[in-house]
Design a protein around this motif. Structure first.
Motif: not given
Length: 291
Positions: A58, A62, A67-70, A72, A176-177, A180, A233
């Motif tokens: 990821r 990207r 979903g997107g990476y963030a 954690t 969150g994401e 991760t 998700t």
């Protein structure tokens, strides 16, 4: 998650993955190919490795359907709940049949999630309660007739596993994401699992056949890691009550897998129970908020 993918389809894929965990666990522990603690540790390690690889991918691409990476931060409660779920799940399936285990596991899940929703002031809607009643009726039809009383310790272990999974699901709603968050929880859960394996080894209770390890790795890397990542998700699209009820589809799926994989007969009881459980889920997921 790609917006064009229907929630019901993603949820169905996740439920099949959850059911496969029961099949893989029983295939390994039933014939005594591996002990429960070693199975659990191998499962968590494989899951952590798979999720770490996906997170690394990821970061470089990207782009992902999940979903997107963030970043954690670690959640100790989520990691501990994951470990308790996995270990109790394995220990219980040494003692009780698959159908009984699935009923106890997901019954405990829905009670935990419904209870939390009620305690926190988010009482399930009327349609969700109706859906729960229909689904539970289907589970009674599926598991009650002809079954002997299950092993008491095995039952308690599976109830603890279901409660832990309910806690893990609820914690995941705010981590969150999802990819991760799951990677972090799996990585931290391997620490108590490693400690349990050392204890089993020192006590002479650890043993493993390569086939048992392969089943554990498949459970951890595929049906657990990828299944849980997708589950988180889907969770934002569901209420806590719906998330608890929809998991009641797993016992009929486990039974259907027994028919397809173990050659068990298709009975009218199985058909009626499956229709009742899936019908209850449909009622719950299509219920509208009260005005």
């Amino acid at each position: 998650m790609r917006p064009g993918v229907p929630t019901w389809l993603l949820t169905g894929v996740v439920m099949v993955a959850f059911a496969a965990n029961s099949w893989l666990c029983r295939a390994a522990l039933g014939p005594g190919l591996v002990d429960a603690t070693t199975f659990t540790t191998a499962r968590l390690l494989a899951g952590a490795a798979m999720l770490a690889a996906l997170v690394s991918l990821r970061r470089h691409t990207r782009a992902s359907a999940l979903g997107g990476y963030a970043p954690t931060r670690p959640d100790g409660i989520a990691a501990l709940a994951l470990f308790v779920y996995a270990l109790a799940f394995s220990l219980a399936y040494v003692r009780i049949p698959t159908g009984v285990g699935a009923l106890l596991l997901f019954g405990a899940v829905q009670v935990t999630m419904f209870g939390w929703a009620t305690v926190t002031g988010r009482s399930p809607r009327g349609g969700e309660w109706l859906g729960l009643a229909i689904s539970m009726g289907g589970l009674v039809v599926l598991t009650r007739p002809g079954l002997e009383a299950p092993d008491a310790m095995g039952s308690l272990l599976m109830l603890a596993s279901g409660a832990a999974w309910g806690v893990y699901s609820l914690r995941g709603r705010g981590l969150g994401e999802p990819l991760t968050a799951n990677a972090t929880s799996f990585a931290w859960a391997t620490l108590p699992a490693a400690g349990a394996s050392v204890a089993a080894l020192l006590s002479g209770q650890a043993f493993a056949d390569p086939r048992g390890i392969a089943l554990a790795v498949t459970s951890g890397g595929v049906t657990s890691a990828l299944g849980y990542a997708l589950w988180y998700t889907v969770l934002p699209r569901l209420t806590a009550g719906q998330a608890g009820i929809v998991q009641l589809s797993v016992p009929p799926l486990v039974a259907a897998g027994g028919v397809g994989l173990l050659g068990e007969a298709v009975t009218p009881r199985l058909v009626v129970a499956t229709l009742a459980v899936l019908g209850g889920i449909l009622v719950a997921m299509t219920s509208r908020p009260s005005r």
